[in-house]
Design a protein around this motif. Structure first.
Motif, PDB file in Angstrom:
ATOM      1  N   LEU B  46     -17.493  40.559  33.469  1.00 22.29           N
ATOM      2  CA  LEU B  46     -16.971  40.108  32.303  1.00 22.29           C
ATOM      3  C   LEU B  46     -17.381  38.512  32.167  1.00 22.29           C
ATOM      4  CD1 LEU B  46     -15.849  40.823  29.560  1.00 22.29           C
ATOM      5  CD2 LEU B  46     -13.719  40.592  30.483  1.00 22.29           C
ATOM      6  N   TRP B  47     -16.860  37.911  33.355  1.00 26.78           N
ATOM      7  CA  TRP B  47     -16.868  36.299  33.257  1.00 26.78           C
ATOM      8  C   TRP B  47     -18.590  36.035  33.196  1.00 26.78           C
ATOM      9  CZ3 TRP B  47     -13.142  32.691  33.486  1.00 26.78           C
ATOM     10  CH2 TRP B  47     -13.486  31.546  33.751  1.00 26.78           C
ATOM     11  N   GLY B  48     -19.472  36.853  34.049  1.00 27.82           N
ATOM     12  CA  GLY B  48     -20.816  36.683  33.660  1.00 27.82           C
ATOM     13  C   GLY B  48     -21.324  36.799  32.176  1.00 27.82           C
ATOM     14  N   HIS B  49     -20.711  37.790  31.627  1.00 25.85           N
ATOM     15  CA  HIS B  49     -21.067  38.196  30.391  1.00 25.85           C
ATOM     16  C   HIS B  49     -20.910  37.023  29.446  1.00 25.85           C
ATOM     17  CE1 HIS B  49     -22.886  42.024  31.077  1.00 25.85           C
ATOM     18  NE2 HIS B  49     -21.890  42.791  31.104  1.00 25.85           N
ATOM     19  N   MET B  50     -19.623  36.576  29.662  1.00 25.65           N
ATOM     20  CA  MET B  50     -19.082  35.475  28.852  1.00 25.65           C
ATOM     21  C   MET B  50     -20.097  34.234  28.984  1.00 25.65           C
ATOM     22  SD  MET B  50     -14.958  35.580  29.816  1.00 25.65           S
ATOM     23  CE  MET B  50     -14.267  34.341  28.650  1.00 25.65           C
ATOM     24  N   GLY B  51     -20.684  34.003  29.956  1.00 22.92           N
ATOM     25  CA  GLY B  51     -21.379  32.917  30.151  1.00 22.92           C
ATOM     26  C   GLY B  51     -22.870  32.936  29.257  1.00 22.92           C
ATOM     27  N   GLN B  52     -23.064  34.116  28.985  1.00 26.02           N
ATOM     28  CA  GLN B  52     -24.144  34.372  27.973  1.00 26.02           C
ATOM     29  C   GLN B  52     -23.957  33.935  26.615  1.00 26.02           C
ATOM     30  OE1 GLN B  52     -25.532  38.378  28.717  1.00 26.02           O
ATOM     31  NE2 GLN B  52     -26.158  37.785  31.200  1.00 26.02           N
ATOM     32  N   ILE B  53     -22.729  34.040  26.200  1.00 20.08           N
ATOM     33  CA  ILE B  53     -22.306  33.796  25.039  1.00 20.08           C
ATOM     34  C   ILE B  53     -22.724  32.205  24.811  1.00 20.08           C
ATOM     35  CG2 ILE B  53     -20.456  33.399  23.313  1.00 20.08           C
ATOM     36  CD1 ILE B  53     -19.002  35.569  24.522  1.00 20.08           C
TER      37      ILE B  53
END
Lengths: 173, 271
Positions: B46-53
């Motif tokens: 999830l932390w990684g996905h947030m980085g894509q925002i």
């Protein structure tokens, strides 16, 4: 900033150049509204000029900047409790309403959903994640900005992440 | 160890802030705890996905607005400062003025205060005071006059001399006083009283009556002492009209020799 305080107001231009993106990013993740965030950046820098005499120089400049930004946000939310409207939501819905189901679309959709999940977090949870994940500040710095111990910050980040995860999982179902 | 105690380390794990020691401890825990391992994995994802925002870039407009605001602010501060500087300057000027003009200032104040004081209080008060003073002095004058006249009637010669001496204190001798004095001059039995009366009348020689009285008195005097004294007074007053009276006196056969010589001398001096 101490030079600004001493009367060298041109130095504020330098500070703006250095920190405006960071500040804008924080405010955007807190509001998800571009124009509003820009206005708030303006407000924060104005307040830093106006209240430059209150900057003691004991702490880091950016901690002071964040604390002013948080006050601007609080003022904004107090004044606009009723009319909360997020550009992010609209964007996500537009994308969700699209017709082409390819990989890029799914990625976009996932991102939009995460975005929406973020919006559903409480303001304090969104704030701590904005500072840690998007501002990439260390827990120690966040602790100073929010006035907590480092341990508390770590636990709160964890709780916010758990909350985000559960919202996100619910949305996927 | 309970899983909650690792919550702090989870955060450190996902944002890579853990020390080697802490990392080792957490790794040891998740190797034996499936739920924690899964949780950590999910959160890291999830932390990684947030980085894509993506965080959007602020528009150029923001920077333009900022510099406009900064300029406006600088202007306002400058104005405030110049205003403050002006006030300071004027205050400092006041301190400069003071040592330069103290005398002129003080004198002006004194003149103004005295003038206004005179205008406001002076007139009325001084008028009143003058009236009172005049009334009082005239009362005293009258009193002295009455006393003098009474003393001239006194049987004691010394008291009469005292009465005569009062006339020197009477500034405006009226007819009553002059008549009394002339009567004393001609009729007083004591020569000393008459001498002092003559002295007193000499001081009042400004009055025409006194002069006339003195001239008439020349023939009335029978004492050589008085005759000599009156001759001296006439000489002093340069009274030429007295010459006739002196010539009449010279006709007296029983006149003292010394007096006769003195009178002759006086006549030549007066003519």
């Amino acid at each position: 900033m101490l030079k600004v305080k001493a009367g060298d107001l041109d130095r504020m231009g330098m500070l703006f150049e250095r920190y405006n993106r960071q500040l804008y990013g924080f405010l955007f993740h807190m509001t998800y509204q571009r124009e509003l965030s820009e206005d708030m950046v303006q407000q924060v820098f104005y307040k830093m000029l106006k209240y430059r005499h209150t900057f003691t120089g004991t702490g880091e400049y950016i901690h002071w900047m964040y604390s002013i930004a948080r006050n601007v946000l609080k003022d904004h939310w107090r004044k606009n409790k009723q009319q909360v409207q997020h550009e992010g939501v609209e964007a996500a819905e537009t994308i969700a309403g699209g017709l082409v189901p390819d990989e890029a679309f799914e990625k976009k959709q996932a991102k939009a959903e995460l975005h929406r999940a973020m919006e559903k977090l409480s303001e304090s949870q969104r704030e701590i994640l904005a500072l840690s994940r998007f501002q990439e500040l260390k827990c120690q710095e966040i602790a100073e900005i929010l006035g907590m111990t480092e341990g508390t910050v770590k636990v709160r980040i964890h709780r916010a992440m758990q909350e985000l995860k559960s919202i996100y999982v619910k949305m996927e179902r | 160890m309970k899983c909650e105690l690792y919550e702090e380390l989870f955060t450190g794990w996902i944002n890579k802030e853990l020390s080697a020691e802490e990392k080792g401890a957490l790794e040891q825990h998740i190797s034996g705890c499936d739920s924690c391992r899964n949780e950590l994995q999910a959160l890291q994802q999830l932390w990684g996905h947030m980085g894509q925002i993506e965080t959007p870039e602020p528009s150029a407009n923001m920077s333009v607005k900022f510099y406009a605001m900064l300029d406006t602010y600088k202007e306002s501060v400058k104005e405030q400062r110049s205003l403050w500087a002006d006030i300071k300057y004027h205050i400092s000027r006041i301190w400069e003025w003071q040592p330069r003009w103290p005398m002129a200032y003080n004198l002006a104040m004194v003149v103004i205060l005295v003038g206004s004081g005179y205008l406001f209080f002076g007139k009325n008060k001084s008028d009143d005071q003058d009236k009172q003073l005049k009334a009082l002095s005239s009362q005293v004058h009258e009193l002295k006059q009455t006393m003098m006249l009474a003393l001239l009637e006194n049987p004691s010669a010394s008291e009469r001399i005292r009465g005569v001496s009062y006339t020197s204190e009477i500034k405006h001798a009226d007819k009553q006083v002059i008549d009394a004095l002339l009567a004393t001059l001609n009729n007083d039995p004591n020569v000393n009283v008459r001498l002092s009366t003559l002295d007193a009348l000499t001081h009042l020689a400004g009055h025409a009556e006194v002069r006339e009285g003195l001239i008439k008195s020349i023939v009335e005097q029978d004492s050589p002492l008085m005759q000599l004294a009156i001759a001296d007074v006439m000489l002093k007053l340069q009274e030429k009209r007295s010459v006739g009276s002196f010539r009449e006196l010279l006709k007296q056969k029983d006149l003292d020799h010394g007096v006769r010589d003195k009178i002759k001398q006086t006549i030549t001096q007066l003519i």
